[in-house]
Design a protein around this motif. Structure first.
Motif, PDB file in Angstrom:
ATOM      1  N   ALA A 257       0.908  -1.676   0.156  1.00  0.00           N
ATOM      2  CA  ALA A 257      -0.148   0.367   0.181  1.00  0.00           C
ATOM      3  C   ALA A 257       0.779   1.451  -0.254  1.00  0.00           C
ATOM      4  O   ALA A 257       0.343   2.521  -0.293  1.00  0.00           O
ATOM      5  CB  ALA A 257      -0.895   0.305   1.467  1.00  0.00           C
ATOM      6  N   GLY A 258       1.767   1.372   0.628  1.00  0.00           N
ATOM      7  CA  GLY A 258       2.812   2.286   0.570  1.00  0.00           C
ATOM      8  C   GLY A 258       4.212   2.559   1.379  1.00  0.00           C
ATOM      9  O   GLY A 258       4.051   1.234   2.005  1.00  0.00           O
ATOM     10  N   VAL A 259       4.892   3.165   1.165  1.00  0.00           N
ATOM     11  CA  VAL A 259       6.669   2.751   1.473  1.00  0.00           C
ATOM     12  C   VAL A 259       6.589   4.779   2.883  1.00  0.00           C
ATOM     13  O   VAL A 259       6.484   5.412   1.967  1.00  0.00           O
ATOM     14  CB  VAL A 259       7.056   2.848   0.565  1.00  0.00           C
ATOM     15  CG1 VAL A 259       8.592   3.663   1.201  1.00  0.00           C
ATOM     16  CG2 VAL A 259       7.272   1.377  -0.266  1.00  0.00           C
ATOM     17  N   ALA A 260       6.831   4.423   3.830  1.00  0.00           N
ATOM     18  CA  ALA A 260       7.333   5.515   4.550  1.00  0.00           C
ATOM     19  C   ALA A 260       7.951   5.401   5.386  1.00  0.00           C
ATOM     20  O   ALA A 260       8.764   4.428   5.907  1.00  0.00           O
ATOM     21  CB  ALA A 260       5.427   5.481   5.470  1.00  0.00           C
ATOM     22  N   PHE A 261       9.242   6.020   4.651  1.00  0.00           N
ATOM     23  CA  PHE A 261      10.454   6.359   5.767  1.00  0.00           C
ATOM     24  C   PHE A 261      10.562   6.549   7.221  1.00  0.00           C
ATOM     25  O   PHE A 261       9.611   8.225   7.915  1.00  0.00           O
ATOM     26  CB  PHE A 261      11.312   7.043   4.522  1.00  0.00           C
ATOM     27  CG  PHE A 261      12.022   6.326   3.292  1.00  0.00           C
ATOM     28  CD1 PHE A 261      12.513   5.113   3.260  1.00  0.00           C
ATOM     29  CD2 PHE A 261      11.186   7.319   2.339  1.00  0.00           C
ATOM     30  CE1 PHE A 261      13.187   4.888   1.868  1.00  0.00           C
ATOM     31  CE2 PHE A 261      11.079   5.979   1.357  1.00  0.00           C
ATOM     32  CZ  PHE A 261      12.714   5.265   1.303  1.00  0.00           C
ATOM     33  N   LEU A 262      11.058   5.606   7.934  1.00  0.00           N
ATOM     34  CA  LEU A 262      11.809   6.555   9.621  1.00  0.00           C
ATOM     35  C   LEU A 262      13.057   7.693   8.566  1.00  0.00           C
ATOM     36  O   LEU A 262      13.679   7.372   7.840  1.00  0.00           O
ATOM     37  CB  LEU A 262      12.622   5.155  10.135  1.00  0.00           C
ATOM     38  CG  LEU A 262      13.314   4.221   9.298  1.00  0.00           C
ATOM     39  CD1 LEU A 262      15.022   4.729   9.978  1.00  0.00           C
ATOM     40  CD2 LEU A 262      13.630   3.064  10.103  1.00  0.00           C
ATOM     41  N   SER A 263      12.909   8.385   9.940  1.00  0.00           N
ATOM     42  CA  SER A 263      14.326   9.583   9.585  1.00  0.00           C
ATOM     43  C   SER A 263      15.941   8.799   9.959  1.00  0.00           C
ATOM     44  O   SER A 263      16.438   8.962  10.000  1.00  0.00           O
ATOM     45  CB  SER A 263      14.063  10.756   9.875  1.00  0.00           C
ATOM     46  OG  SER A 263      13.432  11.072  11.652  1.00  0.00           O
ATOM     47  N   GLY A 264      16.175   8.403  11.050  1.00  0.00           N
ATOM     48  CA  GLY A 264      16.740   7.611  11.901  1.00  0.00           C
ATOM     49  C   GLY A 264      18.343   8.620  12.177  1.00  0.00           C
ATOM     50  O   GLY A 264      19.213   8.129  12.043  1.00  0.00           O
ATOM     51  N   GLY A 265      17.713   9.598  12.386  1.00  0.00           N
ATOM     52  CA  GLY A 265      18.871   9.854  12.702  1.00  0.00           C
ATOM     53  C   GLY A 265      19.918  11.033  11.856  1.00  0.00           C
ATOM     54  O   GLY A 265      20.570  11.545  12.083  1.00  0.00           O
ATOM     55  N   GLN A 266      19.022  11.108  11.160  1.00  0.00           N
ATOM     56  CA  GLN A 266      19.054  12.041   9.946  1.00  0.00           C
ATOM     57  C   GLN A 266      18.679  13.692  10.305  1.00  0.00           C
ATOM     58  O   GLN A 266      17.839  13.810  11.322  1.00  0.00           O
ATOM     59  CB  GLN A 266      18.577  12.066   8.810  1.00  0.00           C
ATOM     60  CG  GLN A 266      18.943  10.202   7.477  1.00  0.00           C
ATOM     61  CD  GLN A 266      18.163  10.599   6.544  1.00  0.00           C
ATOM     62  OE1 GLN A 266      18.291  11.437   5.608  1.00  0.00           O
ATOM     63  NE2 GLN A 266      17.003   9.800   6.495  1.00  0.00           N
ATOM     64  N   SER A 267      19.244  14.785   9.885  1.00  0.00           N
ATOM     65  CA  SER A 267      18.647  15.700  10.542  1.00  0.00           C
ATOM     66  C   SER A 267      16.903  16.412  10.371  1.00  0.00           C
ATOM     67  O   SER A 267      17.189  15.323   8.642  1.00  0.00           O
ATOM     68  CB  SER A 267      19.658  17.139  10.168  1.00  0.00           C
ATOM     69  OG  SER A 267      19.172  17.556   8.706  1.00  0.00           O
ATOM     70  N   ALA A 268      16.981  17.113  10.257  1.00  0.00           N
ATOM     71  CA  ALA A 268      15.235  17.224   9.649  1.00  0.00           C
ATOM     72  C   ALA A 268      14.953  17.671   8.221  1.00  0.00           C
ATOM     73  O   ALA A 268      14.365  16.977   7.975  1.00  0.00           O
ATOM     74  CB  ALA A 268      15.050  18.623  10.606  1.00  0.00           C
ATOM     75  N   GLU A 269      16.096  18.912   7.844  1.00  0.00           N
ATOM     76  CA  GLU A 269      16.184  19.192   6.818  1.00  0.00           C
ATOM     77  C   GLU A 269      16.492  18.287   5.802  1.00  0.00           C
ATOM     78  O   GLU A 269      16.097  17.724   4.404  1.00  0.00           O
ATOM     79  CB  GLU A 269      17.091  20.746   6.855  1.00  0.00           C
ATOM     80  CG  GLU A 269      16.422  21.258   7.538  1.00  0.00           C
ATOM     81  CD  GLU A 269      17.084  21.349   8.657  1.00  0.00           C
ATOM     82  OE1 GLU A 269      17.772  20.918   9.416  1.00  0.00           O
ATOM     83  OE2 GLU A 269      16.456  22.459   9.450  1.00  0.00           O
ATOM     84  N   GLN A 270      17.747  17.045   6.271  1.00  0.00           N
ATOM     85  CA  GLN A 270      18.080  16.243   5.280  1.00  0.00           C
ATOM     86  C   GLN A 270      17.263  15.478   4.779  1.00  0.00           C
ATOM     87  O   GLN A 270      17.203  14.507   3.810  1.00  0.00           O
ATOM     88  CB  GLN A 270      19.362  15.838   6.422  1.00  0.00           C
ATOM     89  CG  GLN A 270      20.120  15.740   5.891  1.00  0.00           C
ATOM     90  CD  GLN A 270      21.529  14.435   7.031  1.00  0.00           C
ATOM     91  OE1 GLN A 270      20.990  13.632   7.282  1.00  0.00           O
ATOM     92  NE2 GLN A 270      23.275  14.030   5.850  1.00  0.00           N
ATOM     93  N   SER A 271      16.491  14.479   5.792  1.00  0.00           N
ATOM     94  CA  SER A 271      15.122  13.689   5.388  1.00  0.00           C
ATOM     95  C   SER A 271      14.091  14.521   4.894  1.00  0.00           C
ATOM     96  O   SER A 271      14.502  13.173   4.000  1.00  0.00           O
ATOM     97  CB  SER A 271      14.626  12.886   7.549  1.00  0.00           C
ATOM     98  OG  SER A 271      14.491  14.077   7.881  1.00  0.00           O
ATOM     99  N   ALA A 272      13.936  15.148   5.292  1.00  0.00           N
ATOM    100  CA  ALA A 272      12.830  16.255   4.188  1.00  0.00           C
ATOM    101  C   ALA A 272      13.723  16.282   2.548  1.00  0.00           C
ATOM    102  O   ALA A 272      13.435  16.592   1.592  1.00  0.00           O
ATOM    103  CB  ALA A 272      12.411  17.637   4.266  1.00  0.00           C
ATOM    104  N   ALA A 273      15.026  17.133   2.311  1.00  0.00           N
ATOM    105  CA  ALA A 273      15.477  16.803   1.563  1.00  0.00           C
ATOM    106  C   ALA A 273      15.228  15.816   0.555  1.00  0.00           C
ATOM    107  O   ALA A 273      15.671  15.054  -0.718  1.00  0.00           O
ATOM    108  CB  ALA A 273      16.985  17.372   1.810  1.00  0.00           C
TER     109      ALA A 273
END
Ligand code: 5MM
Length: 346
Positions: A257-273
């Motif tokens: 149905a979908g893929v929803a990533f974890l951020s895993g310790g990346q910064s807020a801006e990095q994970s959004a980018a």
């Protein structure tokens, strides 16, 4: 087929609806207390309740967030007026979720490796959570990259447990979020992360298939394919997006149905980018929606502003909403540093 099949499909699709993602606020008490302690916030049950209330009552959150994932303590808590948080969530137009694993524990005979526990009594716990109003669940497996690890044994036992959890959830009416996290800790390269992520996803999907999990009634929550945080060669945003999508397109079946990533310790801006680059460049060739299920990358600025002080709630909510908006934009491929700034002014 689960008697809940149609409900599960509808819920799974709603969780990854266009422009929306999932908000993970399912930190166990130990993890939540650690994050509080880092900011000198007293580690009390009342502070954990106040913080989760701050998040769940953020105005307009449901425009960007399909559903929050709760911890067991939180799903049993209420507002000061006695309204259960599950009701707060549903009245705001979101779907309540619940973390059902009981944590990653040392794997016997495999130093430095973990296996996630929580299968004992799970059928009964799922039935209770369903009665309380939860409609989706989460289980996180942890795979560590290091010298000589991960072992195939570690990947196998975690994949087996993820599949046992997922099929029990579907039987009981909860959409399973299947989260095999390859940790960012270490100095491994992007390529090594790709190899481990590929092997992990391959094993997880073989187990999900073998145990009869309905792919269109589940969501995959993977880590991105990224270099270890201590690797001297850090890849560009587009290199992370390329490697992640290359790995993902080999593994989850198109019916997931979908893929929803974890951020895993990346910064807020990095994970959004990273998320935005994936969607901007590859959305048209991905068979599933690609979105976020972040904890730290959405919450951290709000937590840092709040610091346990009641008069800071409204501003902390603005910071939370800002991150939710940025990640919503990223799920559409529309995030950039300019958008980051523009959305802060709205
Ligand atoms: C990887 O952690 C999950 C996603 O969070 P990030 O986006 O910050 O990486 C998160 O849902 C995690 O599973 C919960 O915080 C629960 O953690 P613990 O370790 O307390 O079970």
């Amino acid at each position: 087929m689960s008697t809940h099949a149609q409900e599960l499909k509808t819920t799974a699709q709603a969780l990854v609806a266009k422009g929306k993602g999932i908000l993970a606020i399912d930190e166990s008490n130990g993890t939540c207390n650690q994050r509080f302690a880092n900011l000198s916030i007293p580690t009390t049950e009342e502070n954990r309740r106040s913080y989760r209330k701050l998040i769940l009552t953020t105005p307009q959150l449901s425009t960007y967030i399909s559903g929050p994932i709760l911890f067991d303590e939180t799903i049993r808590q209420t507002t000061r007026n006695g309204k259960p948080f599950v009701q707060v969530i549903t009245e705001a137009g979101m779907i309540p979720g619940i973390k059902v694993d009981t944590g990653a524990k040392d794997l016997a005979a495999h130093p430095r490796e973990k296996v996630t526990e929580g299968l004992d009594g799970l059928r009964d716990r799922i039935a209770e959570y369903y009665r309380m109003g939860a409609r989706f669940a989460k289980w996180r497996a942890v795979i560590t990259i290091g010298e000589g690890i991960p072992s195939q044994a570690c990947i196998d036992v975690n994949a087996h447990a993820l599949a046992r959890y997922a099929v029990l959830c579907q039987e009981g009416g909860l959409v399973p979020i299947v989260e095999p996290e390859v940790l960012i800790d270490g100095d491994h390269t992007l390529e090594r992360c790709y190899q481990v992520s590929d092997r992990t996803l391959h094993t997880v999907f073989a187990q999900l298939y073998a145990q009869g999990v309905a792919f269109d009634q589940m969501i995959l929550k993977p880590s991105m394919v990224i270099a270890g945080k201590d690797c001297p060669q850090q890849p560009s945003v587009d290199e992370v997006a390329d490697a992640t999508i290359r790995c993902l397109r080999k593994n989850p079946p198109a019916t997931v149905a979908g893929v929803a990533f974890l951020s895993g310790g990346q910064s807020a801006e990095q994970s959004a980018a990273h998320l935005s680059s994936m969607n901007a460049r590859y959305q048209s060739i991905c068979p599933w929606p690609v979105t976020f299920s972040y904890a730290r990358a959405i919450q951290q600025p709000a937590l840092e502003h709040w610091r346990g002080e009641g008069q800071r709630v409204a501003e902390a909510q603005q910071r939370l909403l800002h991150r939710a908006k940025c990640n919503s934009a990223a799920s559409l491929g529309d995030y950039s540093s300019e958008v980051e700034r523009e959305l802060a002014l709205v």
